[in-house]
Design an enzyme around this catalytic site. Structure first.
Site, PDB file in Angstrom:
ATOM      1  N   GLU A  32      49.403  75.870  41.875  1.00 51.94           N
ATOM      2  CA  GLU A  32      48.340  76.763  41.344  1.00 51.94           C
ATOM      3  C   GLU A  32      47.394  77.040  42.468  1.00 51.94           C
ATOM      4  OE1 GLU A  32      47.874  74.201  37.848  1.00 51.94           O
ATOM      5  OE2 GLU A  32      48.055  76.137  36.630  1.00 51.94           O
ATOM      6  N   GLU A  59      53.755  69.692  35.086  1.00 50.41           N
ATOM      7  CA  GLU A  59      52.785  69.389  34.060  1.00 50.41           C
ATOM      8  C   GLU A  59      53.413  68.910  32.857  1.00 50.41           C
ATOM      9  OE1 GLU A  59      52.363  71.976  36.115  1.00 50.41           O
ATOM     10  OE2 GLU A  59      50.216  72.366  36.917  1.00 50.41           O
TER      11      GLU A  59
HETATM   12  N1  3HC Z   1      47.601  62.224  40.793  1.00 49.43           N
HETATM   13  C1  3HC Z   1      47.142  60.887  41.197  1.00 49.43           C
HETATM   14  N2  3HC Z   1      47.951  60.265  41.781  1.00 49.43           N
HETATM   15  C2  3HC Z   1      48.998  60.720  42.158  1.00 49.43           C
HETATM   16  C3  3HC Z   1      49.548  61.745  41.980  1.00 49.43           C
HETATM   17  C4  3HC Z   1      48.540  62.765  41.311  1.00 49.43           C
HETATM   18  N3  3HC Z   1      49.050  64.013  41.107  1.00 49.43           N
HETATM   19  N4  3HC Z   1      50.718  62.114  42.503  1.00 49.43           N
HETATM   20  C5  3HC Z   1      51.087  60.901  42.990  1.00 49.43           C
HETATM   21  N5  3HC Z   1      50.156  59.831  43.004  1.00 49.43           N
HETATM   22  C6  3HC Z   1      49.984  58.677  43.156  1.00 49.43           C
HETATM   23  C7  3HC Z   1      51.312  57.524  42.673  1.00 49.43           C
HETATM   24  O1  3HC Z   1      50.668  57.268  41.381  1.00 49.43           O
HETATM   25  C8  3HC Z   1      51.373  56.673  43.484  1.00 49.43           C
HETATM   26  O2  3HC Z   1      50.336  55.856  43.528  1.00 49.43           O
HETATM   27  P1  3HC Z   1      50.561  54.161  43.810  1.00 49.43           P
HETATM   28  O3  3HC Z   1      50.961  54.223  45.133  1.00 49.43           O
HETATM   29  O4  3HC Z   1      49.262  53.713  43.455  1.00 49.43           O
HETATM   30  O5  3HC Z   1      51.665  53.638  42.831  1.00 49.43           O
HETATM   31  C9  3HC Z   1      51.434  57.376  44.863  1.00 49.43           C
HETATM   32  O6  3HC Z   1      50.633  58.709  44.608  1.00 49.43           O
HETATM   33  C10 3HC Z   1      52.571  57.999  45.482  1.00 49.43           C
HETATM   34  O7  3HC Z   1      53.446  58.399  44.586  1.00 49.43           O
HETATM   35  P2  3HC Z   1      54.729  58.299  44.382  1.00 49.43           P
HETATM   36  O8  3HC Z   1      55.223  56.822  44.580  1.00 49.43           O
HETATM   37  O9  3HC Z   1      55.387  58.988  43.161  1.00 49.43           O
HETATM   38  O10 3HC Z   1      55.490  59.108  45.856  1.00 49.43           O
HETATM   39  P3  3HC Z   1      56.669  59.780  46.079  1.00 49.43           P
HETATM   40  O11 3HC Z   1      56.374  60.129  47.619  1.00 49.43           O
HETATM   41  O12 3HC Z   1      57.837  59.294  45.842  1.00 49.43           O
HETATM   42  O13 3HC Z   1      56.602  61.243  45.214  1.00 49.43           O
HETATM   43  C11 3HC Z   1      55.134  63.070  44.357  1.00 49.43           C
HETATM   44  C12 3HC Z   1      55.239  62.020  45.437  1.00 49.43           C
HETATM   45  C13 3HC Z   1      56.410  63.975  44.357  1.00 49.43           C
HETATM   46  C14 3HC Z   1      54.027  63.854  44.653  1.00 49.43           C
HETATM   47  C15 3HC Z   1      55.248  62.468  42.872  1.00 49.43           C
HETATM   48  O14 3HC Z   1      54.326  61.197  43.051  1.00 49.43           O
HETATM   49  C16 3HC Z   1      54.910  63.143  41.706  1.00 49.43           C
HETATM   50  O15 3HC Z   1      55.500  63.796  41.264  1.00 49.43           O
HETATM   51  N6  3HC Z   1      53.536  63.343  41.644  1.00 49.43           N
HETATM   52  C17 3HC Z   1      53.007  63.902  40.374  1.00 49.43           C
HETATM   53  C18 3HC Z   1      52.987  65.512  40.660  1.00 49.43           C
HETATM   54  C19 3HC Z   1      52.426  66.200  39.204  1.00 49.43           C
HETATM   55  O16 3HC Z   1      53.095  65.931  38.183  1.00 49.43           O
HETATM   56  N7  3HC Z   1      51.485  67.038  39.658  1.00 49.43           N
HETATM   57  C20 3HC Z   1      51.002  67.648  38.514  1.00 49.43           C
HETATM   58  C21 3HC Z   1      49.453  67.228  38.079  1.00 49.43           C
HETATM   59  S1  3HC Z   1      48.896  67.810  36.629  1.00 49.43           S
HETATM   60  C22 3HC Z   1      48.051  69.115  37.173  1.00 49.43           C
HETATM   61  O17 3HC Z   1      48.262  69.426  38.233  1.00 49.43           O
HETATM   62  C23 3HC Z   1      47.195  69.736  36.126  1.00 49.43           C
HETATM   63  C24 3HC Z   1      46.932  71.175  36.533  1.00 49.43           C
HETATM   64  O18 3HC Z   1      47.740  72.251  36.075  1.00 49.43           O
HETATM   65  C25 3HC Z   1      45.642  71.739  35.969  1.00 49.43           C
END
Ligand code: 3HC
Ligand code: NAI
Length: 709
Positions: A103, A123
Site C-alpha cells: 500500500e 490482510e
Molecule cells: N509484523 C510483525 N512481525 C512480522 C510481520 C509483520 N507484518 N511479518 C513477519 N513478522 C515476523 C514474524 O512473526 C517472525 O518473527 P519471529 O522471528 O519472532 O518468529 C519474523 O518476522 C520472520 O517471519 P517469518 O518467519 O514468517 O519469515 P519468512 O521469511 O518465512 O516470511 C514474510 C516473511 C513473507 C514477510 C512473512 O513473515 C509474512 O507473510 N508476514 C506477514 C505479511 C502480512 O500479512 N502483512 C500484512 C500485515 S497487515 C497490514 O499490513 C494492514 C494494513 O493493510 C493496514
C-alpha cells in the site's frame, strides 16, 4: 525507523529499518514522515526513492502492534502525503512488499521491483482488509477483476505477474539504478484515477460475493473485502476510503481478526520447539538429509515419496506386494509431475527408485516406515531396518498413534527413532507431527523438524502417547458424534452444525472420506470390537457406541464403497446424499437398545463435540504432550480443518471463556457420567481458579505449575 541519505546527484534515499521484515511500526512510520519532509525541504533533491534494509522492502503493518493502543503517525494520511508531494517518489522493491508495504508502494508515483520480489495484499488472511488505501488504489491501477481476486484471496505473486498487470514500471534483476524525475505526476497519483471495471460489473461483484461466502464459511474478512471493492467500483475515492475505514474498524475489533493473527504467530511459535528435556530448536543441531527411503507404498507412502522428492531428496521406495509396487511405480511419478507442475517446478528435483527389497535402503540417511497400522508388523520392519541400515541412520514411523518407544526398543540406536506423522494426502497436507519418545535424541527431533520445514510443512513436536495430539483429541470428538446419533440426531444434523461452525466437512462426511475401516481396525486392535466381543453399549468400563462398527459390518466403508454414513453415486463417489438406510438403521438400533430419540439442539451438538475435544487438549497440555496451546492449535488448523478464523481449539476455548467451557463440561458430564472424556480436566479447573488468563499466558502457567509439583 527510516534513514535518510542523498545519493550522488539529486536523489534522496529513504531506507526502512525494522528487522527482520521492515514492518511499519510506529517508529518506522515516524521515520518515513520525517525523512519525506526532509527530502521535500532539500532544494537539491528532485526525486525520492524508498527502499527497505537487508533486501526486504516491507512486510506490511507491524502485526505485533495490533494488540496495543495506536501510537505514532497513522498509515493512511502518511501514504496520502507521499502521493501528494510534487517531487516524484519511487518504491524500490526487493524481497517482499506485502500488505501495508504494498500500500505504501501504491502511494508512491513509481514502483520498481526486483524480479524475485514477492508482492501481495494478504490482510484477508489476518482477518482484515487492505486498510491503508489498498482496497481503493489497487483496483484503480490493475482493474477491478484482478484486484478482487488478489484482495479476497490474499494471494502473493512475484514481480513478473505484477509487471503484466502494469503495477510495476520496471522489473529487473537489479534495482540499483533508479531515475524517475522529469515527468508530470498528475497521472501517477492512483487516487485520482477512475477504477477500470468490466461492463458486467454488478454481475461480477455478485458472483464474487457468492463465491467468497461459500469458500469462507462464516469468515468476515473476505466478505468485507468484496464490499470495499464494490465501493472502489462505484464511489469517488474519498467516499471509498470512508467505506474502507468503516469496514476495517469492524473487522479490527472482531474476534476473528484476533484469532487469525494468533494463528499467524502460532505457526511461527511451533517452529521454535522445545522438549521437556530442555532440548530445543536453538540448542539442537539437525542433519541435512539428501537420501531417504519410504517403506510401504499405500495411501501414505506414495504421498511421502512425492513430498521428499519435491524437496530434492533421492528416495528409495520399497513395497513388498508386487501389485502395489507395480501400481505405485506408475502412479507416483505421475503424482510427482503433477505436483511439480502445480508448484511451477520445471523438473522434480529428487530421483525415485522403486524396489521390493528392504536391503536396498542400506545407503540412505533416513527411513520413513508407512506399512499397515499393526504393531507386530511395524516391530518386524524396524528389526529388519536396524540390521540393514548403516549405523546412524534415522528410523522414523508414520504411525497414526502407536507407541514410538516400543519401535525404538527393537533397534540398535533408540535415540535415532522418531515419529513423522504425515496427513493424507501427504504431499499436499501442511501438517507434520514429529513424535519424540523418551529416548529420541535432540538431533533426531531437530532433523525431522527441519526436514518437515524443507518439505513446506508446519512441523509440530509432540509427545509419545496413544494418538499423539491430533488423533488423541479426535477420539472424544468422534465419540460424542456417535453418542448424539444414539440419542436422536442424524449424521446430517451433526455435520450441518459443525460445517456451520466453519469445518470444511462435518465429522460423518469426513469419516466417509477417510474410510470407516481405519477406525474399525484400530478398535479391533484395542479389543473394543470384533468376534467374541459382546455387543453392549458399555465396553472396558465406559460408554461405547457400536454404531460405527455395525455400519462397517454392513459393508459400508464410506466413499470407497459408495456407502457409509451417506450414499454416493458409486464407489469413489464424492457427493454425499442422505441415505434412508441410515435412518432405518438408527431407528432399529435405538429400538434394540431401548433408546428414545429426542430432538437435540444445535448448541448441544456443538458443545458436546467441541468441548470434549478441547477438554482432551487441556489433558494433553497437562501431560506435557504438547509444549503449549499454540502447538495444539496449529495441529488442528493445519491438519484437521479447524476453521482458522476460530484460531484453534485452545484459542477458541479462551474466546468462549474458560469458565463457560468448564460449566458446560460439568453439565454434560453430569448428564453422561459414564463418559470420562466429558469430565473437566484438572488444568482447565486450575486455569479457571486463577482467573482464566489469556491463552498467551498458559504456557508460562503450566511450566510454573510443573516446577512446583
Ligand atoms: N509484523 C510483525 N512481525 C512480522 C510481520 C509483520 N507484518 N511479518 C513477519 N513478522 C515476523 C514474524 O512473526 C517472525 O518473527 P519471529 O522471528 O519472532 O518468529 C519474523 O518476522 C520472520 O517471519 P517469518 O518467519 O514468517 O519469515 P519468512 O521469511 O518465512 O516470511 C514474510 C516473511 C513473507 C514477510 C512473512 O513473515 C509474512 O507473510 N508476514 C506477514 C505479511 C502480512 O500479512 N502483512 C500484512 C500485515 S497487515 C497490514 O499490513 C494492514 C494494513 O493493510 C493496514
Ligand atoms: P495402506 O494400507 O494404504 O498401505 C500400506 C502399504 O504397506 C501397503 O501397500 C502394504 O502392501 C505395504 N506393506 C505392508 N507390509 C510391508 C512391508 N513389510 N514392507 C513394505 N511394504 C509393506 O496404509 P496407509 O493408509 O498408507 O497407512 C500407512 C501408515 O500410515 C499406517 O501406520 C497408518 O496408520 C498411517 N497413517 C495413515 C493415514 C491415512 O489417512 N491413511 C494418515 C496418517 C497416518
Amino acid at each position: 525507523m527510516a534513514t535518510y541519505s542523498r545519493l550522488p546527484g539529486s536523489v534522496a534515499l529513504i531506507t526502512l529499518q525494522n528487522p527482520p521484515v521492515n514492518a511499519l511500526s510506529a517508529a518506522v512510520r515516524q521515520g518515513i514522515v520525517d525523512t519525506v519532509q526532509r527530502a521535500l525541504k532539500d532544494p537539491k533533491v528532485t526525486s525520492v526513492v524508498i527502499c527497505g534494509q537487508n533486501g526486504k522492502f516491507c512486510g506490511g503493518a507491524d502485526i505485533r502492534e495490533f494488540a496495543g493502543p495506536m501510537l505514532g503517525p497513522p498509515l493512511v494520511p502518511m501514504i496520502h502525503a507521499i502521493e501528494a508531494v510534487d517531487k516524484p517518489v519511487a518504491a524500490a522493491i526487493e524481497g517482499v512488499a506485502l500488505g501495508g508495504g504494498l500500500e505504501l508502494a501504491l502511494g508512491c508515483h513509481y514502483r520498481i521491483a526486483h524480479s524475485k520480489a514477492l508482492l501481495g495484499l494478504p490482510e484477508v488472511t489476518l482477518g482484515l482488509l487492505p486498510g491503508a488505501g489498498g482496497s481503493q488504489r489497487l483496483p484503480r491501477l490493475i482493474g477491478l477483476t484482478a484486484a478482487l481476486d488478489l484482495i479476497t484471496t490474499g494471494r502473493q505473486h512475484d514481480s513478473s505477474f505484477f509487471s503484466s498487470l502494469h503495477l510495476l514500471c520496471v522489473c529487473s534483476q537489479s534495482i540499483s539504478s533508479v531515475c524517475v524525475s522529469g515527468q508530470s505526476l498528475d497521472s501517477r497519483r492512483l487516487s485520482t484515477l477512475p477504477c477500470p471495471c468490466p461492463p458486467d460489473v454488478d454481475s461480477l461483484l455478485d458472483k464474487t460475493m457468492v463465491k467468497v461466502r461459500q469458500r469462507s464459511r462464516g469468515a468476515l474478512a473476505p466478505v468485507a473485502c468484496v464490499q470495499a471493492l464494490m465501493a472502489a467500483a462505484s464511489l469517488p475515492y474519498t467516499q471509498g476510503m470512508e467505506k474502507e475505514r468503516d469496514l476495517l474498524t469492524t473487522l479490527f475489533n472482531s474476534g476473528q481478526a484476533r484469532a487469525l493473527q494468533y494463528a499467524f504467530f502460532s505457526q511461527r511459535v511451533v517452529g521454535k520447539w522445545s522438549l521437556p528435556s530442555g532440548a530445543s530448536w536453538d540448542n539442537s543441531a539437525a542433519r541435512t538429509i539428501s537420501k531417504a527411503a519410504v517403506i510401504g507404498l499405500g495411501t501414505m507412502g506414495r504421498g511421502i515419496v512425492v513430498a521428499l522428492a519435491l524437496t530434492g531428496i533421492s528416495v528409495v521406495a520399497v513395497e513388498t506386494q508386487e501389485k502395489q509396487l507395480a501400481e505405485a511405480s506408475q502412479v507416483v511419478p505421475a503424482m510427482l509431475q503433477r505436483e511439480a507442475g502445480r508448484r511451477s517446478l520445471a523438473t522434480p528435483p529428487g530421483v525415485i527408485s522403486f524396489s521390493s527389497n528392504l536391503q536396498d535402503v542400506c545407503e540412505v540417511e533416513l527411513v520413513i516406515e508407512a506399512v499397515f497400522e499393526d504393531m507386530s508388523l511395524k516391530l518386524q520392519v524396524f528389526r529388519h531396518l536396524t540390521s540393514v541400515c548403516r549405523p546412524g541412520t534415522l528410523l522414523c514411523s508414520n504411525t497414526s498413534g502407536l507407541d514410538i518407544d516400543r519401535l525404538a526398543a527393537v533397534t540398535q540406536s533408540p535415540g535415532l527413532v522418531v515419529g513423522m506423522h504425515f496427513f493424507a494426502p501427504a504431499h499436499v497436507m501442511k501438517l507434520l507431527e514429529v513424535v519424540y519418545g523418551p529416548r529420541s535424541s535432540p538431533e533426531a527431533v531437530a532433523t525431522a523438524m527441519q526436514l518437515g520445514k524443507r518439505m513446506g510443512k508446519v512441523s509440530v513436536a509432540v509427545g509419545n502417547c496413544p494418538g499423539f495430539v491430533g488423533n488423541r483429541m479426535l477420539k472424544p470428538y468422534l465419540e460424542q458424534a456417535n453418542f448424539l446419533l444414539e440419542e436422536g440426531a442424524t449424521p446430517q444434523q451433526v455435520d450441518e452444525v459443525l460445517e456451520e461452525f466453519g469445518f470444511p466437512m462435518g465429522v460423518f462426511r469426513m469419516s466417509d472420506l477417510s474410510g470407516l475401516d481405519v477406525g474399525w481396525r484400530i478398535r479391533k486392535e484395542a479389543g473394543l470390537t470384533g468376534p467374541g466381543v459382546e455387543s453392549t453399549r458399555t465396553r472396558q468400563g465406559r460408554r461405547y457406541s457400536p454404531l460405527p462398527d455395525q455400519v462397517c459390518e454392513a459393508g459400508r466403508l464410506g466413499q470407497k464403497t459408495g456407502r457409509g454414513w451417506y450414499q454416493y453415486d458409486g464407489p469413489g463417489g464424492r457427493v454425499a446424499r442422505s441415505d434412508h438406510w441410515v435412518n432405518i438403521f438408527l431407528e432399529a438400533y435405538r429400538a434394540e437398545h431401548g433408546l428414545v430419540a429426542r430432538s437435540i439442539a444445535p448448541e448441544e451438538i456443538l458443545e458436546r463435540c467441541l468441548y470434549a475435544l478441547i477438554n482432551e487438549g487441556f489433558n494433553i497440555l497437562q501431560d506435557a504432550m504438547a509444549a503449549g496451546p499454540e502447538d495444539i492449535d496449529a495441529i488442528y488448523v493445519f491438519g484437521y480443518g479447524w476453521p482458522r478464523h476460530h484460531g484453534g481449539p485452545m484459542f477458541h476455548a479462551g474466546q468462549v471463556g474458560l469458565g463457560r467451557i468448564l460449566e458446560r463440561l460439568q453439565h454434560h458430564h453430569h448428564n453422561h457420567p459414564d463418559v470420562p472424556h466429558l469430565k473437566p480436566s484438572t488444568l482447565l479447573r486450575r486455569l479457571v481458579a486463577v482467573g482464566s488468563p489469556p491463552v498467551q499466558k498458559w504456557r508460562e502457567f503450566i511450566n510454573k505449575e510443573r516446577v512446583h509439583s
